[in-house]
Structures are given as structure tokens and as C-alpha cells.
Motif scaffolding. Structure first.
Motif, PDB file in Angstrom:
ATOM      1  N   SER A 400       0.866  -1.081  -0.017  1.00 24.08           N
ATOM      2  CA  SER A 400       0.126  -0.080   0.032  1.00 24.08           C
ATOM      3  C   SER A 400       0.964   1.158   0.054  1.00 24.08           C
ATOM      4  CB  SER A 400      -0.828  -0.055   1.340  1.00 24.08           C
ATOM      5  OG  SER A 400      -1.940  -0.805   1.177  1.00 24.08           O
ATOM      6  N   GLN A 404       0.718   3.598  -3.323  1.00 23.21           N
ATOM      7  CA  GLN A 404      -0.568   4.657  -2.858  1.00 23.21           C
ATOM      8  C   GLN A 404      -0.011   5.953  -2.311  1.00 23.21           C
ATOM      9  OE1 GLN A 404      -3.801   4.519  -3.608  1.00 23.21           O
ATOM     10  NE2 GLN A 404      -3.551   2.569  -4.490  1.00 23.21           N
ATOM     11  N   ALA A 409      -3.014   5.472   1.532  1.00 21.46           N
ATOM     12  CA  ALA A 409      -2.108   4.437   1.721  1.00 21.46           C
ATOM     13  C   ALA A 409      -2.802   3.504   2.809  1.00 21.46           C
ATOM     14  CB  ALA A 409      -0.636   4.695   1.713  1.00 21.46           C
ATOM     15  N   TYR A 411      -5.226   1.616   5.201  1.00 17.77           N
ATOM     16  CA  TYR A 411      -6.310   0.790   4.809  1.00 17.77           C
ATOM     17  C   TYR A 411      -7.064   0.345   5.985  1.00 17.77           C
ATOM     18  CZ  TYR A 411      -2.621  -2.638   6.336  1.00 17.77           C
ATOM     19  OH  TYR A 411      -1.433  -3.265   6.780  1.00 17.77           O
ATOM     20  N   ARG A 555      -2.306  -3.716  -3.149  1.00 22.58           N
ATOM     21  CA  ARG A 555      -1.640  -2.260  -3.394  1.00 22.58           C
ATOM     22  C   ARG A 555      -2.787  -1.162  -3.327  1.00 22.58           C
ATOM     23  NH1 ARG A 555       0.130  -5.816  -8.651  1.00 22.58           N
ATOM     24  NH2 ARG A 555       2.195  -6.587  -7.902  1.00 22.58           N
ATOM     25  N   GLY A 557      -4.691  -0.158  -0.782  1.00 17.19           N
ATOM     26  CA  GLY A 557      -4.725   0.701   0.328  1.00 17.19           C
ATOM     27  C   GLY A 557      -6.011   0.817   0.865  1.00 17.19           C
TER      28      GLY A 557
END
Length: 595
Positions: A400, A404, A409, A411, A555, A557
Motif C-alpha cells: 500500500s 499509493q 495508503a 487501509y 496495493r 490501500g
């Protein structure tokens, strides 16, 4: 043989975090701390001074800079305090960071009421004026969802000033549970009496000697029974605070407040509980099977964790566990595995249990730095599963952060548990596939069933406990040790069946659960587990589309809402299908094990 250390100073450097990755020294930490303090009055000056796209962008960019530095400031203190909760210097850093957080909240408390006072057309106009606002656009429009739940500027400022006080029940419990608690004594093989530790308990509660299990169980619960009223008071305060905040912010209920950020309808939460209880029979069947296999007249709580396959004790060193994990994760592709391999020598992981260290395990992803993984490692199967679980979180953080921008980023916990549990499912399948010893295979199958029970069924039971206790607080029903005991005892019976004979300690299970101080959090373990079962089985079948979609998911996030991110992997939690499929899988496991 598990390596034990009496002091953190004895632990090899390679097995400890490198704090220099955050700050070379406390003096550098202090510089950032002072920088943030000087920036807060500047942020406050934007109150009433945002009139166009340029000023809006200037505020948001300065706020992001302050927030990113604060993250480093807070994490630096927190990590140091966690490796030794008795360290007063580290605790001082954490306390100062918390005070700074309150000041930050106060300095920016004007912004949400201001933003929500704008018409949507005005905000669009600002974005057209200042193209750099595109970076913040999704967050800004997401904030409009909160319009009905944000108070006036003055009230928001008051609430932000109360931030530290409102978090005191959680802080008090953490200090009780990690720093002050003294467990009872247990008897070593040589007859010597020693004070129980959490690490010892996790081993002894699985010991084949029932007297040892009983002694450890009684010693473990002893302080919780002694502190029952104090802990009940902190938990009740935490629940009432959450209910009060939900009411103040005009949410229909505390549950809906807890689900709002992830945009999860309460039906997902309720469906999880209902679907689980409607399909609880296989768990009751497994409890009955456990009683039969242990050949006990009365099945007790301290009998629920001992492996049913006798004589299988897997000693797995940390190095060996790491190598096995890398092999088990091969279905996730070469890039995933080779990246994880580097974490070991770069000191992203704090490995050993030492006196005063925070219990349990976690991953903390720090944007622009790297993931930090805390373990309390023992050379056994449970520790290997804990490792691969936290590595799932760590790789999610790594991907992430790499793919991102800072703003998206981070999550949600809701999707975090998917990344960790996919790894666990891949590991158990790898072990079952590659083990030739039939007794060990039975042991692994038993272990998977127990993992399923702990990660899914127990978390759903906890989720129902939270729902009931918050509803009681909303109705004005008193919350105290007796009330918590009655609810917990009833739920434990419903989930585990009538085969278990209750000791006094059973009903005090609520008193030792840190997650109850983060309301409506634990259900995500269960939804994550169900989602992970679906994804992992497709990965194991070599489904390339699922692999590609899953890596995109890692990826992504927080670039979308959790339910939408999961739909991209083929999991739709607004339907009962993922839960039903997971429970069907559990039924198959119990049937296979019984045969």
C-alpha cells in the motif's frame, strides 16, 4: 527449545527493531515535536480564512505535513514503550505525543464544520480553481457523508479537548493488563513454584497433563477475578463513552457509528451473527468430539485448547519457521516472497518475549519508513501461524505504501484481516500437503479447526457481546461485573454447546479482552476470515485471475471502501454466501477429522 531472555539487553541486535529507522536520536524526535508545536497556531489561523481553492489547498497540504510528522513522533514513543512497558522514559514520550494529539485535534477542529457548511457546488468550484486539490478530492467529498454527524465548531473544539480524558478507560486497562498485572504461580517440572507469564500460559494451556492445564488456567484468571470490579468499571466507562459520542453525533446507534467509516451496513454485522448461530451445530459437534477424544467425564474450558492428537509436539525454530513461511506463500508469486524474505535481516521484526514487553503480536505500517512487526516468539506451531499472520499485514502495508500516495495508503482494519488470514490458510494447506507422518497430519488438521474456532467463532461471539452491552448502555441498563458475567456466560454456552462444564472463571472471559476497548472491531476478524477462505482456495487452485486481483487489492490501500475493494477479489459480503461457504468448510474439516 524456545530461546528465553531475562533482559532485553541480552537479545541479539538482529532480533530487535532498529529505532534509528524512525529517528537517529531522541534529540531528532524532539525537533519534529517542536516543529509540530510551532505549526499548530498556523493551522488555527486558517479558521475563517479559507475563501478559495488556493487557501483550501494551503491548509490541507500543511495539515498533511503536520500529520505525517506526528505519526513518526507517536510511533517512535509507542514502539519503545511496547518493548518495555516499564520504561518510564518511553512512556513519557507516549504521554507527550498524546498531549500533542489533543492540541492538533483542537487546532484543526474548525475544519470539518467549515467544510460541511459549504455547498457541494462551491467545493467543486474550489477544485476547478486549484488543480492541486485533485489530490484531496476523494477525501473531501467522502467527508460530506459525515454532514449529519459533525457538530458546531465550538462543540467540536470542546470534544477535541476531551480526547485524552475520553481515552482514559482504554489506557487504564492497558496499564493494568500489561504493566501491573501479576498472575498466580504454577509448578515447574522440578517442583519449583514460579509466577505465570502470558508466554508460559499459551504453552501450558495446551499441555497434555490436565493438572498442569488446570493449574495454569486458575493462575491466569486469578488477577482478573481479583480486579473484576475495577476492570468492569473501565469497560463500562468505555462502552458508555462510545454510546454517548454516538448520541452526540446523531448516529442511530453505537453500532452504526462503528460501521459508518467503512460504509458497512449494519445488516452485514447482524447477518454475520445470525448466519453463524444458524450454522453452529458443527462447532457443538467438535466440542463433543473433543470430550470423547480426551476421555474426560467433564469437559472444562481448560480442555478446549489442548491438541487432540497425543504425542505430537512440533518444535519449530524461528529460522525454520521463516523458511517454511516463504515456501508456503509461493502461490502469491515470486515478488511477494522475495520482498518478505528481506524483512528478516533489515530488522523490521522484534522477535523475542522479554520482561515488560507488550503481550501478543502486531504489525504497524509506517508510511515512508517500513512495517514494524512485534512478536513474542516461541518455537512452536502457534508462533509460526502468528508470524505468517502478521507478515500478511506487513506485506499489505508495504504494498500500500509503495503503490499509493500518503492520503490513500492507510487501509481499513476490515480489509487488513483478509491479508493476514489468506497467509494462514496458505500455510496450513502447505503443511498438510507436504507432511507425510499421518499423526502430524491429524495434528495439523486439529490445529486448523482450532484456528478456525478462534479466528471465526470466538470473534463472532465477542462481536455479539459488544452488540448486547452497547444496546444495554443505550437503554440505560446498568453495566457492572455481574452484568458482564451473565452475558458472557450465556454466549459462551450458546457458541460452545452444553458439553462444557463451567468453572467460576469462564464467565470472566470478558475481563481479559483488549479488543473490547476498540468497539465493533473484532467482527472484522470473522468477515476477514470468511473472505480469506474464498480467496486462498482460488489461489491454491492456481487461479491466475484471482492472484492478479488479489495483488491489486493489496496495493490499493484505502483507495476505496472495504466492501468495494473486496468485491474486486470476488468476495461480496453484502450477501450471506462468503459466511455460508466458510461455515461449510468448517463442517467439512470437522467431518474429515472425526473420520
Amino acid at each position: 527449545m524456545t530461546v528465553t531472555y531475562q533482559s532485553r539487553a541480552d537479545v541479539p541486535e538482529i532480533e530487535k527493531w532498529r529505532f534509528e529507522d524512525l529517528y537517529v536520536s531522541t534529540a531528532d524526535w524532539e525537533k519534529d515535536y517542536q516543529f509540530i508545536e510551532t505549526m499548530l497556531p498556523k493551522l488555527k489561523q486558517f479558521d475563517g480564512a479559507i475563501h478559495d481553492g488556493a487557501s483550501l489547498y494551503q491548509y490541507l497540504s500543511e495539515k498533511e505535513e503536520v500529520s505525517s510528522k506526528f505519526n513518526l513522533v507517536y510511533v517512535y514513543g509507542m514502539l519503545q514503550a511496547d518493548v518495555d512497558t516499564r520504561d518510564t522514559a518511553a512512556q513519557s514520550l507516549v504521554d507527550r505525543a498524546k498531549q500533542l494529539a489533543v492540541k492538533m485535534s483542537a487546532a484543526s477542529s474548525f475544519f470539518m464544520p467549515f467544510l460541511l457548511s459549504l455547498e457541494e457546488s462551491t467545493l467543486k468550484e474550489y477544485i476547478e480553481q486549484e488543480s492541486r486539490l485533485k489530490y484531496f478530492e476523494q477525501d473531501l467529498f467522502d467527508s460530506f457523508r459525515y454532514k449529519a454527524h459533525v457538530l458546531s465548531k465550538e462543540k467540536e473544539e470542546i470534544l477535541s479537548q476531551l480526547g485524552e480524558a475520553l481515552s482514559s478507560p482504554s489506557h487504564t486497562f492497558n496499564m493494568l493488563n500489561n504493566a501491573d498485572i501479576k498472575f498466580g504461580e504454577v509448578t515447574k517440572d522440578d517442583g519449583e513454584k514460579v509466577e505465570l507469564t502470558r508466554g508460559m500460559y499459551s504453552k501450558l494451556i495446551e499441555d497434555e497433563n490436565r493438572d498442569k492445564r488446570r493449574e495454569a488456567y486458575k493462575a491466569y484468571y486469578k488477577p482478573y477475578l481479583q480486579l473484576k470490579n475495577s476492570i468492569a468499571s473501565t469497560l463500562a466507562s468505555n462502552i458508555k463513552t462510545n454510546v454517548t459520542l454516538a448520541r452526540l453525533r446523531n448516529y442511530p446507534s453505537a453500532l452504526e457509528k462503528g460501521l459508518f467509516g467503512d460504509m458497512v451496513p449494519k445488516e452485514v454485522y447482524e447477518n454475520l451473527i445470525m448466519s453463524t448461530k444458524a450454522n453452529i451445530t458443527p462447532l457443538h459437534r467438535y466440542t463433543a468430539l473433543r470430550k470423547e477424544k480426551l476421555a474426560v467425564e467433564e469437559l472444562r474450558q481448560y480442555d478446549l485448547n489442548v491438541p487432540l492428537v497425543k504425542g505430537v509436539k512440533l518444535e519449530i525454530s524461528y529460522d525454520e519457521a521463516y523458511e517454511t513461511i516463504l515456501k508456503a506463500l509461493a502461490p502469491l508469486g515470486e515478488e511477494y516472497v522475495s520482498t518478505l524474505k528481506t524483512f528478516k535481516d533489515t530488522r523490521y521484526i522484534d522477535i523475542r518475549e522479554t520482561p515488560g514487553k507488550r503481550s501478543g503480536a502486531y504489525n504497524l505500517g509506517v508510511y515512508g519508513v517500513h512495517p514494524f512487526v512485534l512478536l513474542n516468539h516461541h518455537d512452536d506451531l502457534d508462533s509460526m501461524f502468528t508470524m505468517i499472520h502478521e507478515f500478511g499485514h506487513a506485506m499489505h502495508s508495504y504494498y500500500s505504501s509503495k503503490h499509493q500516495p500518503r492520503i490513500s495508503a492507510g487501509y481499513s482494519i476490515f480489509v487488513a484481516e483478509v491479508a493476514s488470514t489468506v497467509n494462514e490458510v496458505l500455510l496450513i494447506n502447505y503443511l498438510l500437503k507436504n507432511e507425510t507422518d499421518e499423526m502430524v497430519r491429524k495434528h495439523l488438521l486439529n490445529h486448523f479447526i482450532d484456528q478456525f474456532r478462534g479466528t471465526f467463532f470466538t470473534q463472532v461471539m465477542f462481536a455479539e457481546f459488544e452488540k448486547i452491552t452497547h444496546e444495554m448502555a443505550e437503554a440505560g441498563t446498568p453495566l457492572n461485573a455481574e452484568a458482564f458475567n451473565n452475558i458472557y456466560e450465556s454466549l459462551f454456552r450458546q457458541y460452545n454447546g452444553d458439553e462444557v462444564v463451567f468453572d467460576e472463571e469462564v464467565k470472566y472471559g470478558w475481563s481479559r479482552i483488549p479488543h473490547f476497548y476498540r468497539p465493533f472491531y473484532v467482527y472484522k476478524y470473522a468477515t476477514g476470515f470468511a473472505s480469506a477462505i474464498h480467496i486462498a482456495e482460488k489461489l491454491l487452485a492456481g487461479d491466475e485471475t484471482t492472484l492478479a486481483c488479489y495483488l491489486v487489492f493489496l496495493r490499493s490501500g484505502g483507495s476505496d471502501y472495504p466492501l468495494e475493494l473486496l468485491k474486486k477479489t470476488g468476495v461480496d459480503l453484502t450477501t450471506s454466501e462468503p459466511i455460508a461457504d466458510a461455515l461449510k468448510r468448517f463442517d467439512q474439516l470437522v467431518t474429515e477429522f472425526a473420520e
